[in-house]
Design an enzyme around this catalytic site. Structure first.
Site, short mmCIF file in Angstrom:
data_model
loop_
_atom_site.label_atom_id
_atom_site.label_comp_id
_atom_site.label_asym_id
_atom_site.label_seq_id
_atom_site.Cartn_x
_atom_site.Cartn_y
_atom_site.Cartn_z
CE LYS A 1 47.69 -32.57 -11.14
NZ LYS A 1 46.74 -33.10 -10.14
CB SER B 1 43.26 -31.99 -11.50
OG SER B 1 44.07 -32.46 -10.44
CB SER C 1 43.39 -35.11 -8.88
OG SER C 1 42.39 -34.16 -9.07
N1 GLN Z 1 37.92 -33.07 -8.75
C1 GLN Z 1 38.17 -32.64 -7.41
C2 GLN Z 1 38.18 -31.15 -7.39
O1 GLN Z 1 37.81 -30.58 -8.35
C3 GLN Z 1 39.48 -33.20 -6.94
C4 GLN Z 1 40.64 -32.56 -7.55
C5 GLN Z 1 41.94 -33.09 -7.04
O2 GLN Z 1 42.02 -34.16 -6.46
N2 GLN Z 1 42.97 -32.28 -7.25
O3 GLN Z 1 38.52 -30.52 -6.44
#
Ligand code: GLN
Length: 484
Positions: free
Chosen positions: A76, A151, A175
């Protein structure tokens, strides 16, 4: 023979050991696939074919071989790789090449895995759809009109679309698990402190964990083992021995007690998702587990608590991006203040700005007690819910997400609806416990559905064991998308 890019790391390792294939064969197979499908998926943020081939050529051939010898991996874009673009899919980190490796990268290369490139993500990991990336959205391999989750959507789409054997993601509120769920692959968020965060560009330091996204549970166990362990460069990494996940997960689940929290079967949740989860629970019972209803009473506060804690920490972590040390610096600046302002205005996308403003507000004097400090108290209550449940149960199962993948553009202009995508994954980060998402069905539109299994702190072994037993007795993970 099956195309090598479609296989798992453990399958490939076997073939490599027998001498049937070479690392170069695997690399070429991945490159061919990328050339075919990347135009449709847009799963990758940075990929240089020549560099990947060079790394493959540099693998040691004679000396002792590491456990991941010759297995390609994607990373990532928020995990630092020395001298390689690491941009969190944000304009503000344009051109940034870290001077050091994240600990997980040193561990992987130490085991002779081959770094292939970086995967697309929501900017700074803010999102559930990979639509906030400065490189544009990644697409779900099962339906190109739909989001791959986020994400870590790039990692999940690359693995599901066979552009990657496996990949690393990061999980702050879901995410890893949510994109794995909606892409039909396996995603594991380790216990907070299990994996070093050194070199992971911080979103919310008390919630972030790096973890594997893989094609099956065995690969998740292999990759988790490879990256886990104490690291003196991360004071929050735990000095607790790493279990032999591979051996542990193969034990039967007969007699294991699994809780099914009623708060996770809410109004408005998709019927097909609900039915698949119910069927999965029945399957686990057939395999000998004892499943019983339970309650995690503070679940309803998780989203609110998360968006205070996560934005507060994010606003502080993102203060370092000011045009001085990293990436972008705006042109035509008149003063130092002007440089900060212009750089941050140009460099951050809308969601990043929204979170910085929200977090700064929650931490500001006068509001700190009403919001941030209160959120911390409720966070403790959420953790206590789990502590109590785990006195009785070995694990907890829930859906990974309330719906299958939604359409690109459907929620991006409505942040509150977007935030609800993570309603089932967020509590695990607040409580610091491990969770895994595995494929457990498909909607009638052929979209994957994920089953989430949550475990006690540092008991990744039990959730892998439940996941493995379920997977060995179902075929969901064997389906492949037909990318057009
Ligand atoms: N979707 C969640 C957020 O927007 C989690 C994102 C994540 O785990 N990086 O914060």
């Amino acid at each position: 023979m099956m195309e090598l890019n479609t296989l798992t790391a453990h399958n490939l390792t076997e073939l490599l050991k027998k001498g049937d294939i070479s690392p170069l064969d695997i690399c070429n197979s991945i490159i061919n696939r990328i050339e075919k499908t990347e135009k449709s998926l847009a799963a990758l943020a940075h990929f240089d074919k020549e560099k990947a081939l060079e790394r493959c050529g540099n693998l040691s051939k004679t000396a002792e071989k590491g456990e991941l010898w010759g297995i390609p991996i994607f990373i990532k874009d928020n995990i630092c790789v020395k001298d390689e673009l690491t941009t969190c899919s944000s304009k503000i980190l344009k051109g940034f090449k870290p001077p050091y490796n994240a600990t997980v990268i040193d561990k992987l290369t130490g085991l002779d895995a081959i770094l292939m490139g970086k995967t697309n993500m929501d900017e700074f990991a803010f999102g559930s759809s990979t639509e906030t990336s400065c490189y544009g959205p990644t697409r779900n391999p099962w339906d190109l009109e739909r989001i791959p989750g986020g994400s870590s959507g790039g990692s999940a789409a690359a693995v599901a679309g066979d552009e990657a054997i496996f990949a690393l993601g990061s999980d702050t509120g879901g995410s890893i698990r949510q994109p794995a769920g909606v892409c039909g692959v396996v995603g594991l968020k380790p216990t907070y402190g299990r994996v070093s965060r050194y070199g992971l560009i911080a979103f919310a330091s008390s919630l972030d964990q790096i973890g594997p996204i893989t094609k099956d549970v065995e690969d998740a166990a292999i990759l988790l083992k490879a990256i886990s362990g104490h690291d003196e460069m991360d004071s929050t990494s735990a000095d607790i021995p790493v279990s032999d996940y591979l051996a542990g997960m193969k034990k039967s689940i007969k007699g294991l007690k699994i809780g099914v929290p009623k708060e996770y079967f809410i109004e408005g949740m998709d019927k097909e998702v609900k039915n698949s989860i119910k069927a999965a629970i029945e399957k686990l019972e057939k395999l000998g587990a004892v499943c019983e209803d339970t309650s995690l009473p503070h679940t309803e506060y998780a989203v609110s608590v998360y968006y205070l804690v996560a934005t507060a920490e994010a606003s502080s972590n993102l203060a370092r991006f000011d045009g001085v040390q990293y990436g972008l610096r705006a042109d035509n600046i008149k003063s130092m203040m002007d440089m900060y302002k212009k750089t941050r205005k140009e460099g951050f996308g809308d969601e990043a700005k929204r979170r910085i403003i929200l977090g700064t507000f929650a931490l500001s004097s006068g509001y700190y007690d009403a919001y941030y400090s209160k959120a911390l108290k409720v966070r403790t209550l959420i953790k206590t819910d789990f502590d109590k449940a785990f006195q009785k149960f070995d694990a907890i199962v829930t859906p990974t997400s309330p719906t299958a993948a939604f359409k690109i553009g459907e929620k991006i202009s409505d942040p509150l609806t977007m935030y609800l995508s993570d309603i089932f994954t967020i509590s695990a980060n607040l409580a610091g416990i491990p969770g895994i998402s595995i494929p457990c069905g498909f909607t009638k539109n052929n979209l994957p559905i994920g089953l989430q299994i949550l475990g006690k702190p540092f008991d990744e072994e039990t959730i892998l064991r439940i996941a493995y037993n379920y997977e060995q007795n179902t075929d969901w993970h064997k389906r492949k998308p037909d990318i057009k």
